[in-house]
Design an enzyme around this catalytic site. Structure first.
Site, PDB file in Angstrom:
ATOM      1  CD  GLU A   1      50.308   9.072 -25.961  1.00 47.79           C
ATOM      2  OE1 GLU A   1      49.879   9.825 -25.071  1.00 47.79           O
ATOM      3  OE2 GLU A   1      49.891   9.100 -27.133  1.00 47.79           O
TER       4      GLU A   1
ATOM      5  CD  GLU B   1      51.793  14.359 -26.737  1.00 47.37           C
ATOM      6  OE1 GLU B   1      51.665  13.250 -27.302  1.00 47.37           O
ATOM      7  OE2 GLU B   1      52.595  14.543 -25.790  1.00 47.37           O
TER       8      GLU B   1
END
Length: 276
Positions: free
Chosen positions: A115, A136
């Site tokens: 990210e 995740e």
């Protein structure tokens, strides 16, 4: 600020800076990393000379890896009620920075590290050594640093769904084909190529560079509020049974696998879930 920072800052010329991350053995992102990066990014935002900032890693096999969830309590809290989370604030400031950010990517780049990379303007990856992923969901969590907002705009909805839902690892050639990185290059050519890009941009007019970036941002970036909401959903997912029940299994697997867990995280996430 700790004496042994995970971030090394170097000004190589009035127009160029280099930021190197090192948190061996596997470059997990910790609270100090976030604070130091934020400090540097804020300082450079008012620097009248800086035009290009290059991000890299000095730990072999790892670029910026995922968050160190074992140290989640040490992550900086927002400045007050209603304030933007520190990590979200960092990636937003990088996107808006009046200078060009470039990543030289070697090694694993997952979760928060991916990210962060998506917040950079240009991403150049080692074809042999760069690995990407958003792990995740396979761990019972949600991405919280912009993965769900930036990846669909970068690689398309269906590919973003595959990346995020499967929590698998992707090599640099696939990342290049999908537009996840700007280019993938042979490792032996990577540094020289990035140096040439940096030198070229550093020779250009600073105002033109910053203005062109701002115009492209206007056409391509997700709303800030979406990233703020995503971080809140990530933080909430840390408390849910889906994560808590998997965390114990992942910990047991980590004790067996050692650092190999981080080398083949996508594979191990599948193993951990199938053993449940």
């Amino acid at each position: 600020m700790s004496e042994q920072s995970t971030i090394h800052y170097e000004r190589t010329s009035p127009q160029v800076a280099k930021i190197t991350f090192a948190n061996p053995p596997v470059n997990l992102i910790v609270g100090e990393t976030v604070l130091r990066l934020t400090e540097i990014v804020e300082e450079l935002a008012t620097d009248p000379d800086i035009q290009v900032v290059v991000f890299g890693s000095s730990v072999p096999d790892f670029f910026y890896n995922h968050f160190d969830l074992a140290a989640a309590a040490d992550f900086p809290a927002p400045d007050g009620e209603g304030a933007v989370p520190k990590w979200t604030d960092l990636v937003l400031k990088l996107s808006r920075a009046p200078y060009i950010t470039i990543a030289t990517i070697r090694g694993r780049t997952r979760g928060g590290g991916n990210e962060l990379a998506l917040a950079f303007d240009l991403r150049y990856a080692s074809r042999e050594k760069a690995i990407f992923g958003q792990p995740e969901v396979g761990s019972g969590l949600l991405p919280g640093g912009g993965g769900t907002e930036r990846l669909p705009r970068t690689i398309g909805r269906d590919r973003a769904l595959e990346v995020i839902l499967t929590s698998a690892d992707y090599d640099a050639s696939t990342a290049e084909q999908w537009g996840w990185v700007t280019r993938a290059l042979p490792d032996a050519e990577l540094d020289a190529f990035v140096d040439a890009i940096v030198s070229r941009l550093a020779s250009f007019d600073r105002t033109s560079l910053a203005s062109a970036k701002a115009m492209i941002n206007r056409a391509s970036l997700p709303p800030d509020a979406d990233l703020v909401a995503a971080y809140s959903e990530f933080a909430h997912s840390l408390t849910l049974p889906g994560f808590l029940t998997r965390a114990a299994g992942t910990q047991a697997l980590a004790e067996q696998a050692g650092t190999d867990l981080e080398y083949r995280l996508g594979e191990y996430i599948g193993i951990a879930n199938q053993r449940r």
